[in-house]
Enzyme design. Structure first.
Site, PDB file in Angstrom:
ATOM      1  CG  ASP A 150      -4.977   2.483   0.164  1.00  0.00           C
ATOM      2  OD1 ASP A 150      -4.485   1.783  -0.748  1.00  0.00           O
ATOM      3  OD2 ASP A 150      -5.698   3.466  -0.047  1.00  0.00           O
ATOM      4  CG  ASP A 170      -3.977   2.385  -7.153  1.00  0.00           C
ATOM      5  OD1 ASP A 170      -4.484   2.034  -8.228  1.00  0.00           O
ATOM      6  OD2 ASP A 170      -3.878   3.577  -6.816  1.00  0.00           O
TER       7      ASP A 170
END
Ligand code: GLY
Length: 417
Positions: free
Chosen positions: A123, A180
């Site tokens: 991330d 994602d």
């Protein structure tokens, strides 16, 4: 040798060819916009006021996540959402010129910097690019931010596996990759192209995007949430969900990440395959029988059709996710600039519908309420019982981003700052 006739003809034709090529490369002109500058400014000004309320709730050593049960919830810097609050402050500083917002952002950037060495998460795009990437873009201060970003890009690149042709998302499973992760690719492409980093970052992003196109998407252009790979040979072990209603469902935020990700990859590469893919994703989403008229998706596109004995029946069946809507609005605005005619108008109108909906009392909190978050009614993860029907820092970030993109369109400027 070219005779005089052909030479004269070529001399006449060349300027036409050049202007055609230039026209093809330029974004299409913006069709009439239905939201006014007054509407956008009033929502951005409210956001400026509200983020200062949020700032009062945030402990010095942490980052805001949500507000639930009348309590502010914050995280440390290693949580995946840590970049959104500084990113929102920077966007609103860019909009307002209010240096208090820039100072607040800098305090959080100082905390966040250590994450550049974090090789334990995929991330880093969210964490470092939404924060330091915006800081660099807005200030142009390469000496302050370039090395941090390049160190972070190197850390992220260590998660790439040539056997799976993807970046690893989580620990556990065998080698899980979640949709994602498309959102972390902008960081890598920019690190190579804008920051003169190692070209491998760009290559990794392209390979990951191509593998995701091949393996994450169903024929109808809905995306699985998780593909679990065999890390030795790249074979697919499982097609699963973690945050959606069931493995074959279309978890709303995942679909939004995918749309945004492929629009962004088209921008970064000029490869029309990504643009066409984004169009197909948009067709799936906005042709879906469960897409509500107000453009704010249910948390899972399949939720309203769940049987009564589903663990997610009852009020979960029709719960909305404002975060998915905000991401979609921002992506659609960019997508509109790469298309023309009715198609372009269609994307714009959908984005406008979403922005209009999110800016009503139904979704936008009254100033001073909601723990200082702008939007209400987002969903973190229903299967995990986590952050259900609450404000979320990333919903606010993409809402602000979409408003800024729209304000640029109103000023006839490129949609990205
Ligand atoms: N990236 C995690 C989520 O969208 O919930």
């Amino acid at each position: 040798m070219m005779n005089c006739f052909y030479r004269a003809k070529m001399i006449a034709i060349i300027p036409i060819m050049v202007s055609l090529i230039v026209a093809c490369q330029q974004p299409a002109a913006t069709p009439p916009l239905t939201l006014t500058a007054g509407f956008i400014d009033s929502n951005l000004n409210d956001a400026v006021t509200q983020i200062k309320v949020l700032a009062e709730h945030v402990p010095t050593d942490s980052l805001p996540r949500t507000y639930q049960h009348s309590t502010s919830v914050s995280s440390n810097t290693s949580w995946w959402t840590s970049g959104f609050y500084p990113g929102s402050l920077l966007y609103l500083y860019e909009y307002s010129g209010d240096t208090q917002l820039f100072d607040l952002a800098k305090e959080k950037l100082a905390l966040l910097e250590k994450e550049k060495e974090n090789t334990g998460t995929h991330d880093l795009g969210f964490m470092l690019y939404c924060s330091f990437g915006n800081a660099l873009r807005i200030t142009g201060d390469t000496s302050a931010y370039r090395d941090i970003l390049l160190t972070g890009a190197e850390s992220l690149s260590t998660r790439f596996n040539p056997a799976t042709q993807t970046i690893r998302s989580w620990e556990g499973w065998h080698f899980p990759v979640i949709i994602d992760n498309m959102m972390n690719l902008e960081f890598l492409t920019q690190a190579s192209s804008e920051l003169d980093g190692d070209p491998k970052y760009y290559d990794i992003a392209v390979i990951h995007a191509n593998t995701t196109m091949k393996n994450h998407y169903r024929p109808d252009h809905s995306a699985y949430h998780v593909i679990d790979y065999n890390p030795e040979n790249g074979e697919i072990i499982g097609r699963k969900t973690a945050q959606g209603a069931f493995d074959e469902s279309a978890w709303a935020r995942g679909q939004a990440w995918g749309l945004y990700g492929y629009v962004m990859m088209y921008r970064q590469t000029s490869d029309s395959v990504y643009l066409d893919f984004a169009r197909d994703i948009a067709s799936f989403l906005f042709g879906h029988h469960n897409m509500p008229e107000d453009g704010v998706p249910y948390w899972d596109f399949d939720a309203p059709d769940l049987p009564a004995d589903s663990p997610y029946a009852g009020h979960y069946k029709t719960m909305r996710d404002a975060s998915a809507a905000a991401i979609l609005a921002s992506a659609l605005l960019e997508l509109s600039t790469y298309t023309a005619g009715e198609e372009q108008v269609g994307y714009l109108r959908k984005a406008e519908t979403i922005l209009r909906s999110l800016s009503t009392e139904a979704y936008k909190a009254a100033i001073g309420t909601n723990g200082g978050f702008i939007l209400k009614h987002s969903v973190g993860s229903i299967p995990h019982g986590s952050e259900i029907d609450v404000p979320l820092t990333y919903a606010d970030y993409y809402y602000i981003e979409a408003l800024l993109r729209y304000s640029r369109l109103l000023e006839n400027k490129p949609v990205l700052g």
